[in-house]
Design an enzyme around this catalytic site. Structure first.
Site: not given
Ligand code: COA
Length: 314
Positions: A191, A173
């Site tokens: 994300k 992420s």
């Protein structure tokens, strides 16, 4: 090109800790994910990396295989994580040729700088599709194998499983959605979705012994992303804004991966391991690229001079 060990792994880990294990990785020819896979291969794993570019993916697989004599590293190109069937076919081939999927790194991602004014609906969708739908496709294609692996390699937390660990997924992420970041709306939204996905996997598959975690790299030197974003004076300023005074190295992301996948991470589930030198706490509107906030946005100019730029229509 074979890399010296200290380029991708610390000295603290034990050789052979991932013997007879298989890692499946999307985005595996990228700078960060290839280092993660190389480190796991060094410690005994075999691997399958997938990517869109055939030549780049196959060459990277050969390169990663140099990390350990006798390792098997499959490189499967022409795989777009946005297409479930193509990911599923690659996973099936991985299992057929390497025997299992014990670990997954969902690393494929899309990134570029663009203000909302510059970001077409299709550009936003492209990043959502790669990051969010692509991570979900990767999960759906691999989860039956992770469940099997988790059942085979259980640990009670004190006695290590004699066959080691298995049944673990990490999603790659970022930290930009913690604060928000101008010119990165598409990536922030995507994300945040990836983080939420990992947390749900931890809850639904934890009872079956599968762990799901997020690794959130901060600015890592010499990655495609940072090469695109920060150059010259802008890079110096952006390094100085990291509390530890520098960009990170891919090795530091690889080490976090080993921590989660090995016995050291047995009780880590539904977590985010942020590896950023403290950078996100200093995030203050700068994308690390020299586009000064808010002047750049108020000027009405478009992002230019950044590699990877494309003309978009709104
Ligand atoms: N600024 C604004 N819009 C952009 C852009 C940029 N720098 N780059 C691409 N786009 C737009 C395109 O113009 C297109 O929108 P349009 O149809 O309205 O014109 C849309 O994004 C899709 O682009 P396209 O090139 O057709 O999609 P793709 O699937 O081939 O590429 C991207 C996906 C855009 C995410 C591309 O940057 C990519 O492939 N990235 C993967 C590599 C990467 O980002 N690695 C870093 C990981 S951190």
């Amino acid at each position: 090109m074979p890399l010296p060990k200290n380029a991708y792994i610390s000295d603290v880990w034990k050789d052979g800790v991932f013997d007879n294990k298989v890692v499946f990785c999307t985005g595996g020819s990228g700078t960060i994910c290839s280092a993660q896979v190389r480190a796991l291969v060094h410690l005994g794993a075999n691997a399958c990396i997938v990517g869109r570019n055939v030549e780049k993916t196959e060459n990277m697989a050969k390169d990663i295989a140099t990390a350990r004599a006798g390792s098997k590293v499959l490189g499967i190109g022409a795989v777009d994580v946005r297409n479930f069937e193509s990911v599923k076919k690659a996973v099936d081939r991985c299992v057929e040729e390497l025997g299992a999927v014990d670990f997954v790194i969902a690393g494929a991602a899309g990134n570029f700088l663009a203000s909302i004014n510059q970001l077409s609906v299709n550009a936003f969708k492209a990043v959502m599709d790669i990051d969010v739908q692509g991570s979900y496709n990767t999960l759906k294609a691999t989860i039956p194998h992770l469940v099997k692996s988790a059942a085979k390699h259980k640990s009670d937390g004190t006695t290590p499983s004699p066959t080691g660990t298995g049944g673990r997924i990490v999603f790659i992420s970022a930290t930009i959605h913690y604060t928000g970041l101008p010119l990165q709306t598409h990536v922030s939204v995507a994300k945040a979705g990836v983080d939420a996905l990992s947390n749900s996997v931890a809850l639904e598959f934890g009872p079956l012994g599968v762990t799901s975690n997020v690794i959130s790299p901060g600015p890592i030197g010499d990655t495609e992303g940072m090469r695109r974003l920060a150059k010259g004076e802008a890079r110096k300023r952006s390094e100085a804004a990291v509390p530890l005074g520098r960009y990170g190295s891919v090795k530091e992301i690889a080490d976090a991966t080993i921590y989660i996948f090995s016995d050291s991470g047995n009780f880590v589930n539904g977590s985010t391991v942020v590896v950023d030198g403290g950078a996100w706490r200093m995030q203050s509107g700068s994308s690390g690229s020299g586009f000064v906030y808010p002047d750049f946005l108020l000027s009405g100019e478009e992002v230019t001079g950044v590699a990877g730029l494309k003309k978009s229509k709104i």
